[in-house]
Design an enzyme around this catalytic site. Structure first.
Site, PDB file in Angstrom:
ATOM      1  N   GLU A 298      14.687   5.362  -1.532  1.00 22.66           N
ATOM      2  CA  GLU A 298      16.164   5.260  -2.085  1.00 22.66           C
ATOM      3  C   GLU A 298      16.109   4.244  -3.123  1.00 22.66           C
ATOM      4  OE1 GLU A 298      20.757   4.670  -2.142  1.00 22.66           O
ATOM      5  OE2 GLU A 298      20.119   5.637  -0.281  1.00 22.66           O
ATOM      6  N   CYS A 333      24.492   0.894  -5.628  1.00 28.13           N
ATOM      7  CA  CYS A 333      23.691   1.754  -6.555  1.00 28.13           C
ATOM      8  C   CYS A 333      24.301   3.139  -6.861  1.00 28.13           C
ATOM      9  CB  CYS A 333      22.237   2.259  -5.434  1.00 28.13           C
ATOM     10  SG  CYS A 333      22.841   2.974  -3.991  1.00 28.13           S
TER      11      CYS A 333
END
Length: 510
Positions: A298, A333
């Site tokens: 990720e 993020c």
């Protein structure tokens, strides 16, 4: 961000016996039975210390690095950094774990119950106000964010552990059977561990990301080595001690502090069967090559939000835009990186309300704070490049924070928004510049007209970091058009859509 996905059984890991106490450091001066420090007492005159855990023992290192307090520059934490010549005990520890893991449906199944008990006890501990406040304040010390944002991280972690109390761990390992072609034949499928695995987590969620990923790995029988960004690893070191206090066998997890080069060398020598990495796209791409694909990633997200043609609840939408872009100083993020605003919103007070909300953020309550991966100069330089794009303008922010003592290795920027015309964004000479992710309180704002939705969709198609997105509209045809022509890890849709703050009931699919 919060993605904890175990396609195979990466939710996994643990050894055979639960041990009692685990460390030779005195706790007599601390009110919490697991803690080796007080979060509010860490300072230059009384630095906190972070150790490594390998083969069931807490250890130091020949090299101790020092962290600067992100708020005042004091040398307030000492970290036992493992060097390249000191990785052998960690390599040996992982190599002791077989491919079939420390438990599986046919081996030591009682360990599923053990981990249900550990989760029960850990969830209870985190529900106690003293413990919750301890971790909330510790998070604030190393990754400064508002108390509410830090507390939210603790609460999500506590709820996760509650969700895997009792029998829930073994239910997670539920198998299936399919009838065969003839009498006596059946196909059975089981969730199987990888065995030795590695988990690498970033600085921005020092507790939530590593705990959710670590416990998922342990539940399914894997043995993880955990590396948390050294800037914040003190939080997880204390959490490891809490888990030991709650019955986690001390040999089930190894915990390491090191630089990236050393960790890369360890991964190459230990050869874990799977690595879960959360962090930058640059490191993610290197690991994908080095580990020959044995990695789940990720990485970065340049996260977009589109405001549709139906204008409603301007106060609420402006508040969500502020939260998405600037909570945790934009260091998520999933933070809102670019806002595509339909022309109907331009005649509203949206932008002025966003400015007012941004102006309310202040260093004193950490609603804005240090940026840990970009310097002030780097962010201002990027801003100045954007302002050279024809038609661009500064909407608000664009200045260094006033009256701060944040060290120069970090960033200190007021919440900032830059308007860039849509036609200019799409130009080849500008697109890469405009869509560069700045991991701080920084966003791009643009406007599109009724007939320009295809241009917006073109801009989205050209992006490459598709993590989260939001389509703020209750117009079913508009939603269908946008969602049907975009791709993201997660897309929030509807008038209440946001890019951050995944709800507790979220079902992540990767």
């Amino acid at each position: 961000m919060y993605r904890v996905v175990a396609s195979r059984a990466f939710r996994a890991g643990a050894p055979q016996k639960a041990f009692g106490c685990w460390c030779n450091l005195s706790r007599s001066a601390h009110t919490l039975p697991f803690a080796t420090l007080e979060a509010d007492e860490i300072s230059g005159s009384k630095p906190g210390e972070v150790y490594n855990l390998v083969q069931g023992k807490w250890t130091g290192s020949s090299n101790w690095s020092t962290l600067l307090d992100p708020l005042n520059g004091e040398q307030f934490i000492r970290i036992a950094e493992v060097g390249e010549k000191e990785i052998q005990p960690f390599v040996e520890s992982l190599s002791k774990c077989p491919k079939h893991g420390l438990h599986n449906p046919f081996k030591s199944p009682e360990r599923y119950l053990l981990y249900g008990d550990i989760s029960t006890k850990a969830a209870h501990m985190l529900s106690l106000p003293k413990v919750s406040n301890f971790f909330t304040r510790l998070i604030q010390r190393v990754s400064p964010k508002s108390y509410q944002q830090a507390l939210g991280e603790v609460q999500v972690t506590q709820k996760f552990l509650e969700n895997f109390c009792g029998d829930q761990v073994r239910f997670l390992a539920r198998s299936f059977a399919v009838p065969g072609n003839h009498l006596g034949q059946q196909s059975h499928g089981y969730r199987w561990p990888y065995g030795p695995v590695a988990i690498i987590t970033p600085f921005n969620f020092p507790l939530e990301i590593p705990v959710l990923q670590l416990m998922g790995a342990l539940y399914m029988g894997n043995k993880p080595i955990l590396k948390v960004d050294s800037k914040v690893s003190i939080v997880m070191e204390q959490m490891m001690r809490l888990l030991h206090y709650c019955g986690l066998p001390v040999e089930d997890v190894d915990f390491i502090n090191s630089d990236g080069k050393t960790m890369n060398k360890l991964l190459m020598e230990a050869n874990p069967r799977m690595t879960l990495f959360t962090g930058s796209s640059r490191v993610a791409e290197k690991l994908a090559v080095d580990l020959k694909g044995r990695v789940k990633l990720e990485d970065a997200g340049f996260d977009w939000k589109i405001l549709g043609p139906d204008v409603n609840e301007v106060d609420y939408v402006s508040w969500v835009c502020d939260q998405d872009a600037y909570a945790c100083s934009g260091q998520k993020c999933s933070a809102q990186s670019v806002l595509f605003m339909h022309e109907n919103w331009s005649s509203t007070s949206l932008l002025s309300k966003m400015k007012d909300l941004a102006d309310r953020r202040k260093l004193e309550d950490l609603t804005v704070g240090p940026v840990l991966t970009f310097t002030t100069e780097a962010m201002l330089e990027h801003m100045n490049k954007l302002l050279k794009v024809p038609g661009s303008k500064l909407l608000f922010g664009g200045e260094e924070l006033k009256n701060h003592s944040i060290p120069s290795i970090y960033g200190a920027l007021k919440p900032t928004a830059i308007f860039v015309p849509l036609e200019e964004i799409l130009k080849d000479g500008n697109y890469e510049l405009v869509t560069r992710e700045i991991f701080g309180p920084f966003q791009i704002v643009t406007e599109y007209k009724q007939d320009q939705l295809p241009l917006v969709l073109n801009a989205l198609e050209r992006m490459h970091a598709h993590l989260t997105a939001a389509v703020v509209s209750n117009d079913p045809l508009f939603l269908q058009e946008v969602i049907g022509n975009t791709v993201n890890g997660t897309t929030y849709a509807g008038l209440r859509a946001r890019t951050t703050g995944a709800p507790q009931n979220h079902w992540w699919v990767k």
